[in-house]
Design an enzyme around this catalytic site. Structure first.
Site, mmCIF file in Angstrom:
data_model
loop_
_atom_site.group_PDB
_atom_site.id
_atom_site.type_symbol
_atom_site.label_atom_id
_atom_site.label_comp_id
_atom_site.label_asym_id
_atom_site.label_seq_id
_atom_site.Cartn_x
_atom_site.Cartn_y
_atom_site.Cartn_z
ATOM 1 N N ASP A 244 2.528 -10.060 2.497
ATOM 2 C CA ASP A 244 2.932 -8.752 2.989
ATOM 3 C C ASP A 244 2.626 -8.621 4.485
ATOM 4 O O ASP A 244 1.623 -9.163 4.971
ATOM 5 C CB ASP A 244 2.175 -7.672 2.195
ATOM 6 C CG ASP A 244 2.866 -6.326 2.228
ATOM 7 O OD1 ASP A 244 4.103 -6.296 2.383
ATOM 8 O OD2 ASP A 244 2.178 -5.298 2.078
ATOM 9 N N ALA B 57 2.352 3.769 -1.309
ATOM 10 C CA ALA B 57 2.480 4.456 -2.594
ATOM 11 C C ALA B 57 1.148 4.815 -3.253
ATOM 12 O O ALA B 57 1.139 5.336 -4.365
ATOM 13 C CB ALA B 57 3.301 3.589 -3.559
#
Length: 289
Positions: free
Chosen positions: A87, A220
């Site tokens: 990521d 999130a």
């Protein structure tokens, strides 16, 4: 338009393509240590859910190839589909370094969002090609998602720029396989203004490019099942979770301070596993492996 490889054997894309076809999303768990990696795999096996183990470039800077190889071994030997993703890889050099690790990453986020748009697009296209040549899928971030995240170079001082459908199209043209839109989501803390997502913007992006790339949700951590469902309705198939897992490990360490280290590690791993399983049920991926 850069042609996208079929990637029939790419773990990340097969996981996300199945999620899109069957109407659920897959948790991408941001892991910093072997405990979180093992917790993700155990949760996936317990819930019979696909999953993605996410590492940050910090893992390579800290431990060379060692943590990557351990994560790949755990993910690729699971009894359910689990892939390994890098990521927020924020320099071209590090993307290439990561892509060259043998039998390592299934996908890499080529995050050039701290560059100006034209340079971002140019670098992304070059890096996507480099990844594809090695059978690795690629993610990118059009616009710029606000905030900072542990293990990622600090970009919190850069203004957040929301993604437009037109920008999304420009990034799809670089050949990416996954797109992380900015539609009000924030890395890290949401602050006093709270969560203010532009679902219409997400939907318009999905309508424009969702047939060619899988959409990814960043920022999130504080979301509940209702918000996830709305994002999934807008085409999201991969949901990155960080503190929603890692905080549980930190809490166990505090509660068990002074206890035998093995018992702390095992309890911390179990706490993370249970947290991950909750996300798998919220996202609808439980039972889909």
């Amino acid at each position: 338009m850069v042609p996208r490889p079929p990637f029939a054997e790419n773990r990340s894309m097969s996981i996300l393509n199945k999620a899109l076809a069957e109407g659920y999303a897959v948790p991408g768990m941001c892991c910093y240590n072997i405990e979180s990696i093992i917790a993700t795999v155990k949760a996936a096996e317990a819930a019979r859910s696909p999953a993605m183990v996410l590492l940050f470039p910090w893992a390579i800077q800290y431990a060379g190839d060692s943590l990557v190889k351990a994560a790949a071994d755990a993910a690729h030997n699971a009894s359910v589909p689990v892939s390994l993703h890098l990521d927020h890889c924020q320099t071209p050099e590090l993307v290439r370094r990561a892509a060259d690790i043998p039998e390592g990453f299934d996908s890499i986020m080529c995050d050039m969002s701290h560059y100006e748009k034209e340079e971002n697009l140019k670098l992304t296209a070059e890096l996507v090609k480099y990844c594809h040549e090695r059978g690795i899928a690629a993610e990118a971030e059009p616009g710029r998602i606000e905030g900072g995240e542990d293990g990622v170079a600090e970009t919190a001082d850069l203004e957040g720029l929301l993604t437009t459908p037109e920008e999304a199209e420009e990034f799809v043209a670089t050949g990416i396989d996954m797109l992380a839109p900015a539609f009000g989501n924030v890395h890290g803390e949401y602050g006093p203004r709270g969560i203010q997502l532009e679902y219409d913007r997400l939907q318009s992006i999905n309508e424009k490019v969702g047939d060619r790339v899988r959409l990814v949700l960043h920022g999130a951590d504080p979301f509940d099942e209702e918000i996830f469902r709305k994002c999934m309705a807008g085409g999201v198939t991969k949901v990155n979770i960080n503190k929603g897992m890692n905080n549980h490990y930190a809490w166990v360490q505090e509660e068990m301070r002074g206890k035998p280290l093995t018992s702390v590690i095992e309890a911390g791993t179990l706490a993370m596993q249970k947290a991950i399983e909750k996300y798998m049920h919220w996202l609808g991926s439980a039972g889909k492996a």
